[in-house]
Design an enzyme around this catalytic site. Sequence first.
Site, PDB file in Angstrom:
ATOM      1  N   ARG A 122      24.473 -32.797  11.993  1.00  0.00           N
ATOM      2  CA  ARG A 122      23.991 -32.277  10.702  1.00  0.00           C
ATOM      3  C   ARG A 122      23.047 -31.079  10.854  1.00  0.00           C
ATOM      4  NH1 ARG A 122      23.500 -37.934   9.407  1.00  0.00           N
ATOM      5  NH2 ARG A 122      25.396 -38.594   8.358  1.00  0.00           N
ATOM      6  N   LYS A 144      25.654 -15.855   7.457  1.00  0.00           N
ATOM      7  CA  LYS A 144      27.007 -16.257   7.067  1.00  0.00           C
ATOM      8  C   LYS A 144      27.753 -16.732   8.305  1.00  0.00           C
ATOM      9  CE  LYS A 144      28.092 -13.463   3.008  1.00  0.00           C
ATOM     10  NZ  LYS A 144      29.047 -12.499   2.451  1.00  0.00           N
ATOM     11  N   GLU A 186      29.828   0.297   9.502  1.00  0.00           N
ATOM     12  CA  GLU A 186      28.859  -0.541   8.779  1.00  0.00           C
ATOM     13  C   GLU A 186      27.467   0.096   8.786  1.00  0.00           C
ATOM     14  OE1 GLU A 186      29.455  -3.379   7.074  1.00  0.00           O
ATOM     15  OE2 GLU A 186      31.423  -4.008   7.793  1.00  0.00           O
ATOM     16  N   LYS A 228      19.623  -4.695   5.933  1.00  0.00           N
ATOM     17  CA  LYS A 228      20.320  -5.922   5.552  1.00  0.00           C
ATOM     18  C   LYS A 228      19.322  -7.057   5.325  1.00  0.00           C
ATOM     19  CE  LYS A 228      24.224  -8.915   6.343  1.00  0.00           C
ATOM     20  NZ  LYS A 228      25.455  -9.207   7.086  1.00  0.00           N
ATOM     21  N   GLU A 238      24.105 -14.824  -1.913  1.00  0.00           N
ATOM     22  CA  GLU A 238      24.999 -13.830  -2.504  1.00  0.00           C
ATOM     23  C   GLU A 238      25.317 -14.095  -3.973  1.00  0.00           C
ATOM     24  OE1 GLU A 238      28.069 -12.482   0.195  1.00  0.00           O
ATOM     25  OE2 GLU A 238      29.314 -11.845  -1.475  1.00  0.00           O
ATOM     26  N   ARG A 242      22.882  -9.038  -3.017  1.00  0.00           N
ATOM     27  CA  ARG A 242      23.543  -9.078  -1.715  1.00  0.00           C
ATOM     28  C   ARG A 242      24.955  -8.530  -1.784  1.00  0.00           C
ATOM     29  NH1 ARG A 242      23.352 -13.843   2.877  1.00  0.00           N
ATOM     30  NH2 ARG A 242      24.860 -12.903   4.288  1.00  0.00           N
ATOM     31  N   ASN A 246      28.851  -5.414   0.166  1.00  0.00           N
ATOM     32  CA  ASN A 246      30.312  -5.395   0.149  1.00  0.00           C
ATOM     33  C   ASN A 246      30.885  -4.033  -0.220  1.00  0.00           C
ATOM     34  OD1 ASN A 246      30.575  -8.116   0.873  1.00  0.00           O
ATOM     35  ND2 ASN A 246      30.171  -8.738  -1.239  1.00  0.00           N
ATOM     36  N   HIS A 249      34.288  -3.139   0.848  1.00  0.00           N
ATOM     37  CA  HIS A 249      34.875  -4.320   1.480  1.00  0.00           C
ATOM     38  C   HIS A 249      36.019  -4.950   0.699  1.00  0.00           C
ATOM     39  CE1 HIS A 249      31.742  -3.907   4.380  1.00  0.00           C
ATOM     40  NE2 HIS A 249      32.082  -5.010   5.013  1.00  0.00           N
ATOM     41  N   HIS A 253      39.291  -5.569   2.790  1.00  0.00           N
ATOM     42  CA  HIS A 253      39.936  -6.866   3.020  1.00  0.00           C
ATOM     43  C   HIS A 253      41.408  -6.820   2.640  1.00  0.00           C
ATOM     44  CE1 HIS A 253      35.741  -8.898   2.775  1.00  0.00           C
ATOM     45  NE2 HIS A 253      36.048  -8.573   4.006  1.00  0.00           N
ATOM     46  N   HIS A 267      38.402  -4.197  11.402  1.00  0.00           N
ATOM     47  CA  HIS A 267      37.587  -4.334  10.195  1.00  0.00           C
ATOM     48  C   HIS A 267      36.782  -3.068   9.868  1.00  0.00           C
ATOM     49  CE1 HIS A 267      35.224  -6.189   7.063  1.00  0.00           C
ATOM     50  NE2 HIS A 267      34.108  -5.943   7.715  1.00  0.00           N
TER      51      HIS A 267
END
Lengths: 369, 369
Positions: A122, A144, A186, A228, A238, A242, A246, A249, A253, A267
Amino acid sequence: VTIADKVTVQMGKRTYDIIIGSAVLESAGVYISAATSANHFVIITDNNIPESYISTIKCALNKARIDVVKIAAGESSKSFSCFNSLLDSIFETLPDRNTTLIALGGGVVGDIVGFAASVILRGIDFIQIPTTLLSQVDSSVGGKTGINNKFGKNLIGSFYQPKLVLIDIDTLKTLPKREFLAGYAEVVKYGLINDKAFFNWLDDNLDDILSMQPAALKKIITTSCKSKAEIVAQDEKESGVRALLNLGHTFAHALEHQAGYDGSLVHGEAVSIGMVMAFCLSNRLGFCSDKDIDVVKHHLVRSGLPIYPSEIKKIWDVDLLLEAMKQDKKVSDGMLVFILVKSIGDAFIQKNVAANVVRDTILQNIINS
Amino acid sequence: VTIADKVTVQMGKRTYDIIIGSAVLESAGVYISAATSANHFVIITDNNIPESYISTIKCALNKARIDVVKIAAGESSKSFSCFNSLLDSIFETLPDRNTTLIALGGGVVGDIVGFAASVILRGIDFIQIPTTLLSQVDSSVGGKTGINNKFGKNLIGSFYQPKLVLIDIDTLKTLPKREFLAGYAEVVKYGLINDKAFFNWLDDNLDDILSMQPAALKKIITTSCKSKAEIVAQDEKESGVRALLNLGHTFAHALEHQAGYDGSLVHGEAVSIGMVMAFCLSNRLGFCSDKDIDVVKHHLVRSGLPIYPSEIKKIWDVDLLLEAMKQDKKVSDGMLVFILVKSIGDAFIQKNVAANVVRDTILQNIINS
């Protein structure tokens, strides 16, 4: 030897430091003992990482019990079954609640190890040692974590913060040029979102960056992490600001999805093309000038990054791209949400963008070249 | 119809309510709309749950999009591969960040669904509707979620709080007597830990409880949830006082492990036997009186719960039991940690208990009968 920079990511009880500099691996022991009292570490890395990095860290942690688990390099390690195998390998080392995982490698290693740390017993501690520019400026901040399934990328995961991030800029020396540039896309993004001065600095110092001058590398990584960190501290899960991260992005994607993750489009390249599309979409909607588009395109081209889909392959299906965008998990209640710009360094969130304008923008960029 | 009780579990931003009463399923819509703005629900339940419960909830949520996913009843659903299948079934319903999972069933359903909610799209909301006494008084508070692997039970999971817990005491009417008693062992535990008055109340009202009088059921569930909520609010991640909830559990887990999870010994029965062992161990170490042991044993026997391992099967291997305890994840840095008692209602954490005294205690309880 230069002095390392430190960026503190403010996350309340889960606040942690990012150390950025040369020869950081050699000093890993000092930084790690200051951040944790763990006496058992499991280093998880992929088979592309030089053995010398592993032995340097082992040496730096000389008094602790250390296990090493290797996974295959590449996105395929983010499958559910590979994740299960990784957990088994970690449990074979008999972890307890004081065990700390160390993610040594690029974004894939960081994503998987962070997720593993969040679900073992956990939740146990983990430390990130990102070795690619992309993972240093992106996944090292924000917590993330995630893996993929047949429904999409990163659909299974958690928000889970590391105890410490160690960035050794020397690891960039052995990084293939293409991967370095993918990370650089980025870096440019942080300038475009909310820091025009940083974008101008990048434009003035591009030669130093591309020739990997240590001071320039430290500057771009530190500035990106700080940028960031500030955004994430305001909005960990997010739900608001936040989303600015993106920029480009949603396009990226969709492009990656259509390219098929076969290595033809990585990417960061997709982000470069996607950011240009975001500027074009903003322009079409009356938010930003033609000149800003040109300045951004010129900088990306000078860096060596692609700016049009046709640089990757000739044929793209605009309707499938649009469909993929609608499936993106950034979609909320079925509405198309985009990050747009008023100018370089002034991005904002726009909800409910009309699909036909998005379609025209993609089409224009597919045809252009 | 009596008025439902409400217990608020204080968890800062993740504070939630537990509603306890008769006909709560029928009013689920009211409670759920107050707790969430979700318009897509996935009810996850097992094949032992009466269809009428599902249709009652669907009816109560009449304006929302509702999907139902069923898993097999029993611990086997807590495997990694079943968990993967469950995630696939949930993704087939096209969840987004506003989707809410509803766990309808016992502890297994709650553990798996809570874990699924914590990892889908990096965390979506979930609501618990526990239908067994054990899950109502234990897993509905505390946010422990998890699945099993070949190394042990609940080794993979997270701490993740529900948005709401709905407890309908009418669901206990169809619960097999043995399962009811297994849950009751945990109810007794709350008295033994820190509430002698509650233990005395249980002793005075045991007939009403065993004959399922609604007022008595509401009282034992509400008191148990409050008691656990107070402890968990002080210590969400089990670094201190929360360990008190493990009274009898180190013994219980070892007994369950040796019995082989074949249904011959269910968790609550193991807890009953384990609590008696914890009192005997405390007595052996000079902490509690002979009389307290007798009072506890007498109450458990009156309830119909087993108090000795021999009531389950004749032959037990004391050394394997001891070995299993050392593997328990409650062990920290290899030390044996036990919850002991000074008297009924006065439990405490004792670190570094000598293995031979534990061994003698188990042996005495194995031989006794």
